[in-house]
Design a protein around this motif. Structure first.
Motif, short mmCIF file in Angstrom:
data_model
loop_
_atom_site.label_atom_id
_atom_site.label_comp_id
_atom_site.label_asym_id
_atom_site.label_seq_id
_atom_site.Cartn_x
_atom_site.Cartn_y
_atom_site.Cartn_z
N GLU A 178 -34.26 41.60 20.99
CA GLU A 178 -35.26 42.65 20.82
C GLU A 178 -34.63 43.93 20.27
O GLU A 178 -35.21 44.60 19.41
CB GLU A 178 -35.95 42.93 22.16
N ALA A 179 -33.43 44.24 20.75
CA ALA A 179 -32.75 45.46 20.31
C ALA A 179 -32.33 45.41 18.85
O ALA A 179 -32.10 46.45 18.23
CB ALA A 179 -31.54 45.72 21.19
N GLN A 180 -32.23 44.19 18.28
CA GLN A 180 -31.82 44.05 16.88
C GLN A 180 -32.98 44.26 15.91
O GLN A 180 -32.76 44.49 14.73
CB GLN A 180 -31.22 42.66 16.66
N ILE A 181 -34.19 44.16 16.39
CA ILE A 181 -35.35 44.18 15.50
C ILE A 181 -35.48 45.50 14.74
O ILE A 181 -35.67 45.50 13.51
CB ILE A 181 -36.64 43.83 16.27
N PRO A 182 -35.36 46.68 15.39
CA PRO A 182 -35.50 47.93 14.63
C PRO A 182 -34.48 48.06 13.50
O PRO A 182 -34.82 48.53 12.40
CB PRO A 182 -35.30 49.01 15.70
N ASP A 183 -33.23 47.65 13.75
CA ASP A 183 -32.21 47.73 12.70
C ASP A 183 -32.54 46.80 11.54
O ASP A 183 -32.35 47.15 10.37
CB ASP A 183 -30.83 47.37 13.27
N GLN A 184 -33.05 45.61 11.86
CA GLN A 184 -33.44 44.67 10.80
C GLN A 184 -34.62 45.20 10.01
O GLN A 184 -34.69 45.04 8.78
CB GLN A 184 -33.78 43.31 11.42
N MET A 185 -35.55 45.87 10.68
CA MET A 185 -36.69 46.48 9.98
C MET A 185 -36.21 47.53 8.98
O MET A 185 -36.67 47.59 7.84
CB MET A 185 -37.64 47.11 10.99
N LYS A 186 -35.25 48.34 9.43
CA LYS A 186 -34.72 49.40 8.57
C LYS A 186 -33.93 48.81 7.40
O LYS A 186 -34.09 49.23 6.25
CB LYS A 186 -33.84 50.33 9.39
N THR A 187 -33.08 47.83 7.69
CA THR A 187 -32.23 47.23 6.65
C THR A 187 -33.06 46.58 5.56
O THR A 187 -32.76 46.70 4.37
CB THR A 187 -31.29 46.18 7.29
N HIS A 188 -34.13 45.86 5.94
CA HIS A 188 -34.92 45.10 4.98
C HIS A 188 -36.20 45.81 4.55
O HIS A 188 -36.97 45.26 3.75
CB HIS A 188 -35.26 43.73 5.58
N ASN A 189 -36.43 47.01 5.10
CA ASN A 189 -37.62 47.79 4.76
C ASN A 189 -38.89 46.96 4.96
O ASN A 189 -39.75 46.84 4.07
CB ASN A 189 -37.55 48.29 3.31
N MET A 190 -38.98 46.37 6.14
CA MET A 190 -40.12 45.53 6.49
C MET A 190 -40.71 45.99 7.82
O MET A 190 -40.02 46.61 8.63
CB MET A 190 -39.69 44.06 6.63
N ASP A 191 -41.98 45.65 8.04
CA ASP A 191 -42.56 45.93 9.34
C ASP A 191 -42.05 44.89 10.35
O ASP A 191 -41.40 43.91 9.99
CB ASP A 191 -44.09 45.95 9.28
N ARG A 192 -42.37 45.11 11.62
CA ARG A 192 -41.82 44.29 12.69
C ARG A 192 -42.15 42.80 12.50
O ARG A 192 -41.26 41.94 12.53
CB ARG A 192 -42.35 44.78 14.04
N GLU A 193 -43.42 42.49 12.31
CA GLU A 193 -43.83 41.09 12.23
C GLU A 193 -43.22 40.40 11.01
O GLU A 193 -42.83 39.23 11.09
CB GLU A 193 -45.36 40.99 12.20
N THR A 194 -43.12 41.11 9.90
CA THR A 194 -42.57 40.50 8.68
C THR A 194 -41.08 40.24 8.83
O THR A 194 -40.59 39.17 8.45
CB THR A 194 -42.84 41.39 7.46
N VAL A 195 -40.34 41.18 9.39
CA VAL A 195 -38.90 40.99 9.52
C VAL A 195 -38.60 39.88 10.52
O VAL A 195 -37.64 39.10 10.34
CB VAL A 195 -38.18 42.30 9.90
#
Length: 261
Positions: free
Chosen positions: A195-212
């Motif tokens: 769960e803690a990795q999701i915000p960083d992945q959203m930022k890295t890939h410029n995607m919303d939560r569900e898409t990333v």
């Protein structure tokens, strides 16, 4: 599916998958030993909270799962506390990602020790008790990476393949004695660490939560859904039940179809 009167040891269980397993086993009536390498007041408070929530006896025992002596001592301490060890869940694990030629040898040694060697040592300590009782359940938490591979995860993949092999050998050595040993192979499970990795992945890939989650994190998991810790715990509880008495030496994938590809 009651486990009343059974004593369960779950390694690496003060968070994530291990904690979910411990909670489910306690809910089913088992006395549970939870474990990690720390020995903080909050670790013991966690055990007390599970006991309050479930009505089962739960205790915390610190042990360094990279140490064979500590692994065996954990099982002996569980026996001293509750009188036996009927269920052993080998869940402790760590990860490191690196190319083989750059993989730090000390990281390789630690991953093999905690992810694989610990399961050998705890099993070796618990099996005499199970044989004496004529009943036992060993559930080893492997991984989809125990059945397939990914680049840059050499130690983890090697260890988890080893866990699957160890499970088969344990099953063969105990067949017909009322003891079973199986491996669960989860894919991606929604734990606090993930769960803690999701915000960083959203930022890295410029995607919303569900898409990333769907397109990046779960790209190899066809269901595009995380497994939950409750689902892993429920699978463990099933393998500990009499309904699963003839299931031994096999793997159960909880991976949303990952290893079916």
């Amino acid at each position: 599916m009651t486990l009343n009167g059974k004593v369960a040891v779950v390694t690496g269980s003060n968070s994530g998958i291990g904690l979910g397993i411990a909670q489910v086993l306690a809910e089913r009536g088992a006395k549970v030993v939870i474990n990690s390498f720390t020995d903080r007041p909050e670790d013991h408070q966690l055990a007390a909270q599970i006991a309050t929530d479930t009505g089962s006896e739960v205790t915390y025992v610190a042990a360094d799962m990279s140490s064979g002596d500590d692994c065996r001592a954990l099982v002996e301490k569980a026996k001293a506390r509750f009188g036996s060890v009927d269920i052993l869940v080998n869940n402790a694990g760590i990860q490191h990602v690196e190319r083989i030629e750059d993989f730090p040898p000390e990281k390789w040694d630690a991953i093999i020790a905690i992810n694989l060697n610990s399961a050998f040592h705890t099993s070796a300590a618990a099996l005499p008790m199970m044989r004496a009782a004529g009943w036992g359940r060993i559930v080893n938490i492997a991984s989809a990476h125990g059945l397939t591979a990914s680049p840059f995860k050499s130690a983890y993949v090697a260890a988890k393949h080893g866990v699957v092999g160890l499970s088969k050998v344990t099953a063969l050595e105990t067949a017909g004695e009322g003891i079973t040993c199986n491996a669960i192979c989860p894919g991606y499970v929604l734990t606090p660490l993930v769960e803690a990795q999701i915000p960083d992945q959203m930022k890295t890939h410029n995607m919303d939560r569900e898409t990333v989650i769907r397109e990046v994190m779960l790209a190899r998991q066809p269901s595009r859904q995380f497994a939950t810790t409750d689902q892993i715990g429920g699978t463990v509880a099933f393998l500990c039940s009499e309904d699963a008495a003839q299931i031994t030496g096999t793997t159960i994938s909880v991976d949303g179809g990952w290893t079916a590809l």
